[in-house]
Design an enzyme around this catalytic site. Sequence first.
Site, short mmCIF file in Angstrom:
data_model
loop_
_atom_site.label_atom_id
_atom_site.label_comp_id
_atom_site.label_asym_id
_atom_site.label_seq_id
_atom_site.Cartn_x
_atom_site.Cartn_y
_atom_site.Cartn_z
CE LYS A 197 -18.22 -1.34 -10.71
NZ LYS A 197 -17.04 -2.08 -11.22
N GLY A 199 -8.17 6.70 -6.48
CA GLY A 199 -8.38 6.94 -5.06
C GLY A 199 -8.66 8.39 -4.76
CD GLU A 246 -3.33 -1.62 -0.93
OE1 GLU A 246 -2.48 -1.00 -1.62
OE2 GLU A 246 -3.74 -2.75 -1.22
CB CYS A 259 -0.44 -2.91 -4.66
SG CYS A 259 -0.96 -3.88 -3.23
CD GLU A 262 1.29 0.89 -8.83
OE1 GLU A 262 1.30 -0.02 -8.00
OE2 GLU A 262 0.40 1.76 -8.88
#
Length: 483
Positions: free
Chosen positions: A172, A230, A247, A281, A382
């Site tokens: 996906k 996540g 991750e 990241c 972030e």
Amino acid sequence: MQEFKMWIGGQYVAAESGKTFKVYNPANEEVIAEPPEGGIAEVNKAVAAAQKAWPVWRKKTQAERSRVLLQIAEALKANVAELARLDTLDHGTSARGALMMAGGMAGDFEYAARAAQNFMDEKIPAKGQNFNYFQREPVGVCAVIVPWNAALGVVITKVSAALAVGNTCVVKPPSCDCLTTLKFGEILAGVDLPPGALNIITGPGGLIGDALASHPGVDMVTFTGSSETGKAVMAAASKTVKRLALELGGKNPFIVFDDADLDTAVFKAVMTTCANTGQICASPGRFYVQEKVYDEFVAKFTAAASKVVVGDPNDPKAQMGPVVSAEHRAKIESYYKIGVEEGARLVLGGKRPTEPPLNKGYYVVPTVFADVTQNMRIAREEIFGPTAVILKFSTEEQVIEYANDTVFGLCASVWCKDLPRAIRLASEIRAGTIWINDHMIKGAELIWGGFKESGFGKENGIAGLEEYTQLKWIAFDLKEAKK
């Protein structure tokens, strides 16, 4: 406008609903494609195709699987220019950077093909009347859910390892950066991969991601993306107790001591902050600079960042293109406002370019905040854009405390000439990767994966292959076997 379709069961497929969605060029906001908008029907088709292909693929010898992976590697090499063109068009990656990334993708398949050949079984010497051995087996059908910041690169990393050890996959890609992955489906049409061994479906992330993560026909979910998403994937997968590899986000410390080679540190700091317009990241999330060299570092970083050329990604002079979408640009700009409101000193940038031709497209400029403190949101959350957040520290003990004062633990770097000190910090910082006098070095043989809310599981290297296997112990009595 180029036409794209999903890849299911070895065939090009449109959505049953007939729906499509628009993909925009982030450099000029023009519509460049309308891929199919898949849904639950396509999820079920893709999972069924992967289930059907799994017995065929897993029963091939490792040599046979490795041969097909090397075929895929050669096919990727033959399509480097087109993959790079689509990456620039769809994601805004600079043309030079897109060529470099596309040129390296075949290496993941080459590494996985060769490393897997001596990996799957382990024999234990017979003791007395007993013989034991461990057998590694593929997990089964793997759902591969990837982010928009380097979509095909992440797909390649995951599926090369998964396929190498006998799994099948349903991929996906993100809606706003899906064209290179759909092109990958076209590339697969020319290799000897069994139909259904790798399927690609596009559509709404929340709907399809949840459907894949909770699907009883999916045995494993491997996901790269934000920590928030996540957690949702993890919750959905828990309904059927699936294998997971996550991750997730990072707020990575870049630690500069007063004995560091400051010019080298600044060069690498600016490069890794602005690479892919900060949408990586592993990019530095927090710069901790020892107080003696703090002002000098801020001045040198600002001077170097101000020279970074922002422009159309097809312009050879452009070092930094747009971010991926208007929504993501708005998020980055919200952090500029937050930083100023919290009292950080805005040294550079903080505003979008307004002069033509950069008044169209999702452009931002390198931005520097100094005099940041540990509890400011810009130091803890972030941002995922070309933004330097620079803090001051005094002692080794203090910077270890600061570096670990985060929910994340993806990576970090330590810059100093005192090697024992660097090794001490590498041991004390809770992160999955620590670089010493460097930052953001990766490779097919080098493991990658975080601690804490940066996720769990490893990619790359032998550890990356292990993630896609399950270990079985087989034992029998030699005495009984003789009767």
